[in-house]
Design a protein around this motif. Structure first.
Motif, mmCIF file in Angstrom:
data_model
loop_
_atom_site.group_PDB
_atom_site.id
_atom_site.type_symbol
_atom_site.label_atom_id
_atom_site.label_comp_id
_atom_site.label_asym_id
_atom_site.label_seq_id
_atom_site.Cartn_x
_atom_site.Cartn_y
_atom_site.Cartn_z
ATOM 1 N N VAL A 2 0.845 -1.202 0.000
ATOM 2 C CA VAL A 2 0.000 0.000 0.000
ATOM 3 C C VAL A 2 0.878 1.249 0.000
ATOM 4 N N ARG A 45 -5.838 3.183 -6.850
ATOM 5 C CA ARG A 45 -6.596 2.008 -6.423
ATOM 6 C C ARG A 45 -5.717 0.750 -6.507
ATOM 7 N N GLU A 79 -10.434 -7.442 4.670
ATOM 8 C CA GLU A 79 -11.398 -6.525 5.301
ATOM 9 C C GLU A 79 -10.848 -5.978 6.605
ATOM 10 N N ASP A 109 -9.099 -2.876 5.988
ATOM 11 C CA ASP A 109 -9.912 -1.797 5.390
ATOM 12 C C ASP A 109 -10.099 -1.916 3.884
ATOM 13 N N TRP A 110 -9.803 -3.102 3.305
ATOM 14 C CA TRP A 110 -10.133 -3.316 1.906
ATOM 15 C C TRP A 110 -11.613 -3.672 1.819
ATOM 16 N N GLN A 111 -12.197 -3.456 0.612
ATOM 17 C CA GLN A 111 -13.616 -3.737 0.433
ATOM 18 C C GLN A 111 -13.845 -4.674 -0.744
ATOM 19 N N LEU A 170 -8.804 -1.450 -2.539
ATOM 20 C CA LEU A 170 -8.469 -0.401 -1.567
ATOM 21 C C LEU A 170 -8.229 0.875 -2.362
ATOM 22 N N ASP A 171 -9.040 1.895 -2.068
ATOM 23 C CA ASP A 171 -8.831 3.196 -2.720
ATOM 24 C C ASP A 171 -7.832 3.984 -1.892
#
Ligand SMILES: CC(C)(COP(=O)(O)OP(=O)(O)OC[C@H]1O[C@@H](n2cnc3c(N)ncnc32)[C@H](O)[C@@H]1OP(=O)(O)O)[C@@H](O)C(=O)NCCC(=O)NCCS
Length: 168
Positions: free
Chosen positions: A101, A111, A123, A126-128, A159-160
């Motif tokens: 990241v 992204r 998750e 904090d990834w979706q 992940l944005d």
């Protein structure tokens, strides 16, 4: 390899891979690939993509790896995340994801995505979940050559990234 969740936590040091890590990376990935947890990689593919890789070593031996592979100007894939079973739950996987990241941010990407059977692990970081068909460059560059296509059973996670801080 054995599972040992009671292992005390020690410092996790993430470093860039060198050519000395190639065989260890391929062995680790292919250990999990043989269990259906990820796609296999040949040694040749591993060396060709070596500059994508971060590793965690224990006494010179690769016990964790992950790669950040640029797909387009704004997009990269986190690939080949694997940690030796005896070293699980020490924070190695999370540290490798954080390194990818950080590099994604430094590269100016907006992204990151990963395809995984472990959505819950991502998750927690904090990834979706996302629809893989919303990642057309991945699908049409690579997925269509996969033997599982179009019946992919991996879950896409994204992940944005915040824009990089211009002052840092
Ligand atoms: C996923 C993997 C890389 C995590 O490595 P790790 O070094 O154990 O990760 P960390 O120590 O940072 O985090 C482990 C935590 O994530 C949790 N976790 C792992 N998989 C999970 C999942 N599917 N759902 C929810 N939590 C999960 C663990 O239970 C553990 O929790 P704890 O810290 O409370 O014990 C490792 O399990 C692995 O190598 N798996 C096989 C290969 C694989 O599936 N790779 C992912 C392909 S993208």
């Amino acid at each position: 390899m054995t599972t040992d969740t009671a292992r005390p936590s020690t410092e996790v040091r993430v470093e860039r891979a060198t050519t000395r890590d190639g065989e260890g990376i391929a062995q680790l990935i292919n250990y999990w690939a043989a269990q259906g947890q990820m796609l296999p990689r040949t040694l040749g593919e591993t060396y060709e993509n070596l500059r994508d890789f971060f590793v965690v070593r224990e006494n010179g031996r690769v016990v964790g790896c992950a790669a950040l592979h640029i797909t387009w100007a704004d997009l990269a894939e986190l690939k080949s995340l694997a940690v030796e079973e005896s070293e699980h739950s020490r924070g190695i996987g999370a540290a490798l994801v954080r390194a990818c990241v950080a590099e994604g941010r430094a590269l100016g990407l907006s992204r990151l995505f990963a395809l995984t059977y472990r959505p819950g692990f991502f998750e927690r970081l904090d990834w979706q979940q996302a629809d893989v068909m919303n990642l057309p460059r991945k699908v049409w560059n690579e997925c269509y050559r996969c033997p599982k296509f179009p019946g992919c059973d991996e879950i896409a996670m994204v992940l944005d990234l915040e824009p990089a801080d211009a002052t840092s």
